[in-house]
Design a protein around this motif. Structure first.
Motif, PDB file in Angstrom:
ATOM      1  N   GLU A   1      -8.928   2.077  -6.634  1.00  0.00           N
ATOM      2  CA  GLU A   1      -8.295   0.827  -6.247  1.00  0.00           C
ATOM      3  C   GLU A   1      -7.028   1.189  -5.277  1.00  0.00           C
ATOM      4  O   GLU A   1      -6.767   0.233  -4.436  1.00  0.00           O
ATOM      5  CB  GLU A   1      -7.960   0.422  -7.497  1.00  0.00           C
ATOM      6  CG  GLU A   1      -9.020  -0.287  -8.419  1.00  0.00           C
ATOM      7  CD  GLU A   1      -8.478  -0.501  -9.912  1.00  0.00           C
ATOM      8  OE1 GLU A   1      -9.194  -1.456 -10.486  1.00  0.00           O
ATOM      9  OE2 GLU A   1      -7.465  -0.115 -10.630  1.00  0.00           O
ATOM     10  N   VAL A   2      -6.352   2.226  -5.288  1.00  0.00           N
ATOM     11  CA  VAL A   2      -5.281   2.270  -4.273  1.00  0.00           C
ATOM     12  C   VAL A   2      -6.025   2.131  -2.993  1.00  0.00           C
ATOM     13  O   VAL A   2      -5.500   1.887  -2.071  1.00  0.00           O
ATOM     14  CB  VAL A   2      -4.529   3.545  -4.695  1.00  0.00           C
ATOM     15  CG1 VAL A   2      -3.522   4.039  -3.524  1.00  0.00           C
ATOM     16  CG2 VAL A   2      -3.799   3.548  -5.994  1.00  0.00           C
ATOM     17  N   ASP A   3      -7.152   3.185  -2.698  1.00  0.00           N
ATOM     18  CA  ASP A   3      -7.866   3.309  -1.586  1.00  0.00           C
ATOM     19  C   ASP A   3      -8.264   1.930  -1.169  1.00  0.00           C
ATOM     20  O   ASP A   3      -7.963   1.661   0.220  1.00  0.00           O
ATOM     21  CB  ASP A   3      -8.954   4.228  -1.695  1.00  0.00           C
ATOM     22  CG  ASP A   3      -8.401   5.548  -1.919  1.00  0.00           C
ATOM     23  OD1 ASP A   3      -7.235   5.959  -1.530  1.00  0.00           O
ATOM     24  OD2 ASP A   3      -9.358   6.538  -2.342  1.00  0.00           O
TER      25      ASP A   3
ATOM     26  N   SER B   1       0.956  -1.261  -0.092  1.00  0.00           N
ATOM     27  CA  SER B   1       0.064   0.102   0.027  1.00  0.00           C
ATOM     28  C   SER B   1       0.977   1.273  -0.029  1.00  0.00           C
ATOM     29  O   SER B   1       0.564   2.314  -0.496  1.00  0.00           O
ATOM     30  CB  SER B   1      -1.162  -0.009   1.168  1.00  0.00           C
ATOM     31  OG  SER B   1      -0.509   0.457   2.357  1.00  0.00           O
TER      32      SER B   1
ATOM     33  N   LEU C   1       2.124   1.934  -3.476  1.00  0.00           N
ATOM     34  CA  LEU C   1       0.745   2.232  -4.417  1.00  0.00           C
ATOM     35  C   LEU C   1       0.765   3.790  -3.960  1.00  0.00           C
ATOM     36  O   LEU C   1       0.342   4.585  -4.819  1.00  0.00           O
ATOM     37  CB  LEU C   1      -0.294   1.311  -4.081  1.00  0.00           C
ATOM     38  CG  LEU C   1      -0.582   0.366  -5.108  1.00  0.00           C
ATOM     39  CD1 LEU C   1      -1.535  -0.636  -4.532  1.00  0.00           C
ATOM     40  CD2 LEU C   1      -0.454   0.469  -6.448  1.00  0.00           C
ATOM     41  N   SER C   2       0.783   3.899  -3.063  1.00  0.00           N
ATOM     42  CA  SER C   2       0.352   5.462  -2.556  1.00  0.00           C
ATOM     43  C   SER C   2       1.278   6.369  -3.067  1.00  0.00           C
ATOM     44  O   SER C   2       0.934   7.518  -3.413  1.00  0.00           O
ATOM     45  CB  SER C   2       0.557   5.742  -1.028  1.00  0.00           C
ATOM     46  OG  SER C   2      -0.317   4.810  -0.328  1.00  0.00           O
TER      47      SER C   2
ATOM     48  N   LYS D   1      -5.151   0.110   0.357  1.00  0.00           N
ATOM     49  CA  LYS D   1      -4.898   0.625   1.824  1.00  0.00           C
ATOM     50  C   LYS D   1      -5.538   0.239   2.876  1.00  0.00           C
ATOM     51  O   LYS D   1      -5.128  -0.190   4.005  1.00  0.00           O
ATOM     52  CB  LYS D   1      -5.083   2.154   1.687  1.00  0.00           C
ATOM     53  CG  LYS D   1      -3.687   3.184   0.951  1.00  0.00           C
ATOM     54  CD  LYS D   1      -4.139   4.628   0.850  1.00  0.00           C
ATOM     55  CE  LYS D   1      -3.093   5.564   0.550  1.00  0.00           C
ATOM     56  NZ  LYS D   1      -3.792   6.806   0.266  1.00  0.00           N
TER      57      LYS D   1
ATOM     58  N   PRO E   1      -3.562   1.211 -11.414  1.00  0.00           N
ATOM     59  CA  PRO E   1      -4.552   1.380 -10.543  1.00  0.00           C
ATOM     60  C   PRO E   1      -5.014   2.537 -10.580  1.00  0.00           C
ATOM     61  O   PRO E   1      -4.436   3.748 -10.456  1.00  0.00           O
ATOM     62  CB  PRO E   1      -3.553   0.960  -9.377  1.00  0.00           C
ATOM     63  CG  PRO E   1      -2.492   0.242  -9.848  1.00  0.00           C
ATOM     64  CD  PRO E   1      -2.077   0.841 -11.089  1.00  0.00           C
TER      65      PRO E   1
ATOM     66  N   ALA F   1       2.744   5.969  -5.541  1.00  0.00           N
ATOM     67  CA  ALA F   1       2.828   5.699  -7.073  1.00  0.00           C
ATOM     68  C   ALA F   1       4.283   5.182  -7.580  1.00  0.00           C
ATOM     69  O   ALA F   1       4.431   5.466  -8.630  1.00  0.00           O
ATOM     70  CB  ALA F   1       2.577   7.009  -7.910  1.00  0.00           C
TER      71      ALA F   1
ATOM     72  N   GLN G   1      -7.269   5.645  -8.498  1.00  0.00           N
ATOM     73  CA  GLN G   1      -7.180   5.937  -7.234  1.00  0.00           C
ATOM     74  C   GLN G   1      -8.120   5.206  -6.073  1.00  0.00           C
ATOM     75  O   GLN G   1      -7.904   4.897  -4.880  1.00  0.00           O
ATOM     76  CB  GLN G   1      -7.847   7.654  -7.029  1.00  0.00           C
ATOM     77  CG  GLN G   1      -7.639   8.114  -5.596  1.00  0.00           C
ATOM     78  CD  GLN G   1      -5.988   8.177  -5.034  1.00  0.00           C
ATOM     79  OE1 GLN G   1      -5.227   8.482  -5.757  1.00  0.00           O
ATOM     80  NE2 GLN G   1      -5.813   7.539  -3.871  1.00  0.00           N
TER      81      GLN G   1
END
Ligand code: HEC
Length: 128
Positions: free
Chosen positions: A115-117, A89, A92-93, A120, A111, A95, A113
């Motif tokens: 999908e990132v959330d 996570s 990903l956060s 997380k 991904p 990027a 936003q």
């Protein structure tokens, strides 16, 4: 008698095609398909499948796999999974993952936003 055999043949053919149609696409452990893995929610598996498996699956890149190998995810114990989920996570956060070059070549699989959330929140839940 002939008719019975014909009917049997058709029934067998139907069963055969049904079996083909519904055979599980989740060869668990291959690292190619993650959906259906009991140790990963499908929503999470979907994101990882499209954006990470090129490198972090069994057929991926050695460097990437040394950090996270989703083909071996089920062999990680709960603590290790929770720790990796945090790393995932974080990347990903920022990027930072998937890497820039891959993003350029796979613009449709970056991904979102949302999908990132989702990732997380999954990582947070594993670390409660
Ligand atoms: C193009 C190949 C590629 C893709 C796609 C990719 N990675 Fe990576 N990843 C790597 C490589 C290579 C490393 C090792 C980098 C290093 O050691 O500097 C790495 C390292 C990592 C690490 C460890 C980072 C650290 O420094 O602790 C995490 C976590 C990670 N990737 C998660 C992901 C996630 C999550 C995705 C999908 C959203 C993803 N990666 C997609 C190639 C990739």
């Amino acid at each position: 008698m002939k008719r019975t055999i014909g009917f049997l043949g058709i029934s067998l053919a139907v069963v055969f095609f049904l079996a083909l149609a519904f055979r599980p696409m989740t060869a668990s452990g291959s690292g190619k398909y993650l959906e259906g893995n009991p140790e990963l929610p499908d929503s999470v598996a979907k994101v990882i499948q499209k954006a990470c498996l090129d490198c972090h699956g069994e057929d991926g890149n050695g460097m990437a796999k040394s950090h996270v190998n989703f083909g071996k995810w089920n062999t990680y114990d709960a603590k290790k999974q929770a720790g990796k989920a945090v790393d995932i996570s974080k990347e990903l956060s920022k990027a930072a993952m998937p890497p820039g070059k891959w993003r350029k070549n796979n613009p449709d699989n970056i991904p979102t936003q949302a999908e990132v959330d989702l990732i997380k929140n999954w990582a947070k839940a594993l670390n409660k």
